[in-house]
Write a protein that holds these residues in place. Structure first.
Motif, PDB file in Angstrom:
ATOM      1  N   LEU A   1       0.819  -1.214   0.000  1.00 41.04           N
ATOM      2  CA  LEU A   1       0.000   0.000   0.000  1.00 41.04           C
ATOM      3  C   LEU A   1       0.854   1.267   0.000  1.00 41.04           C
TER       4      LEU A   1
ATOM      5  N   LYS B   1       1.894   1.688  -3.507  1.00 35.25           N
ATOM      6  CA  LYS B   1       0.733   2.052  -4.313  1.00 35.25           C
ATOM      7  C   LYS B   1       0.418   3.545  -4.204  1.00 35.25           C
ATOM      8  N   HIS B   2       0.523   4.095  -3.001  1.00 32.64           N
ATOM      9  CA  HIS B   2       0.086   5.475  -2.779  1.00 32.64           C
ATOM     10  C   HIS B   2       1.206   6.504  -2.895  1.00 32.64           C
TER      11      HIS B   2
ATOM     12  N   ARG C   1       3.560   6.648  -5.571  1.00 32.95           N
ATOM     13  CA  ARG C   1       4.125   6.287  -6.874  1.00 32.95           C
ATOM     14  C   ARG C   1       5.166   7.288  -7.367  1.00 32.95           C
TER      15      ARG C   1
ATOM     16  N   HIS D   1      -3.720   3.996   7.649  1.00 32.15           N
ATOM     17  CA  HIS D   1      -3.675   3.560   6.252  1.00 32.15           C
ATOM     18  C   HIS D   1      -2.669   4.407   5.465  1.00 32.15           C
TER      19      HIS D   1
ATOM     20  N   LYS E   1      -2.723   5.337   2.595  1.00 31.19           N
ATOM     21  CA  LYS E   1      -3.369   6.252   1.636  1.00 31.19           C
ATOM     22  C   LYS E   1      -3.320   7.700   2.111  1.00 31.19           C
ATOM     23  N   TYR E   2      -3.075   7.907   3.411  1.00 33.96           N
ATOM     24  CA  TYR E   2      -3.006   9.268   3.943  1.00 33.96           C
ATOM     25  C   TYR E   2      -1.624   9.904   3.774  1.00 33.96           C
TER      26      TYR E   2
END
Length: 217
Positions: A27, A30-31, A33, A103, A105-106
């Motif tokens: 992850l 992924k976030h 890149r 997460h 993603k933050y």
């Protein structure tokens, strides 16, 4: 300075996180890149095979992107950050848990907030928390933060706590030193796999640490 000129060293302390570590690494990649980063896994002698999983991840992503810096046994969360910081090559350092309670993603939001504000520290905003001792900081115990490396080195050098109290002392001392701290709202979730490392003794130490900081800062 823009993100393209920065490097972010992400320190992830682990103990028995075999079921989580591969997912959090995936992850993060992924976030982030378009970000220059490295992941520093500080494993405290996990008996569940966490280090073996990390070695497999190194084969997949490269040893220059995933650094395994193990220790022989559990030596405390604070010293894990210190150990990881010694191996960090970035000019910014992120600390985060391996259990996916925070997460990845933050991470772009943390980076964006720092770039927009020039903050020395960006942490997550737990708006439901009420902090009476240090207004303006919504979560003293947060273990998901972005630091300028130089700031983290300065703050850590003045800390005396170990274990879970360490995060609280770091942010309180940073605030007392006058560092610019910003917050980003996130949703906190419970760990995905495994059991919590926070036991009764850690809670007692947390309360002792809170009293200590009230008296000394």
């Amino acid at each position: 300075m823009d993100a393209e000129k920065n490097k972010y060293s992400i320190i992830v302390p682990t103990y028995n996180e075999r079921l989580n570590i591969a997912l959090i690494v995936y992850l993060i990649f992924k976030h982030l890149r378009d970000v220059d980063f490295e992941i520093i896994v500080v494993d405290d002698g996990s008996p569940d095979g966490t280090q073996e999983i990390v070695k497999q991840l190194q084969k997949l992503y490269g040893e220059d992107r995933i650094l395994l810096r193990p220790r022989a046994k559990k030596l405390g969360l604070g010293t894990a950050y210190i150990h990881g910081l010694k191996h960090a090559s970035g000019n910014f350092v992120v600390i985060m848990d391996a259990d996916l309670s925070h997460h990845p993603k933050y991470l772009p939001s943390f980076i964006k907030k720092q770039l927009e504000t020039g903050a020395s520290i960006v942490e997550h905003d737990m708006s439901q928390a009420v902090t009476l001792l240090w207004p303006g900081l919504s979560d003293l115990t947060g273990s998901f933060r972005l630091y300028k490396k130089s700031v983290l080195e300065d703050v850590i050098s003045s800390c005396v706590s170990k274990g879970y109290v360490f995060q609280m002392e770091m942010i309180v001392r940073a605030s007392r030193k006058g560092y610019h701290i910003e917050e980003v709202p996130i949703t906190f979730v419970d760990r995905v796999f495994g059991s919590s490392k926070l036991g009764g003794s850690e809670i007692v130490e947390y309360l002792k640490g809170l009293i200590y900081l009230m008296v000394t800062t």
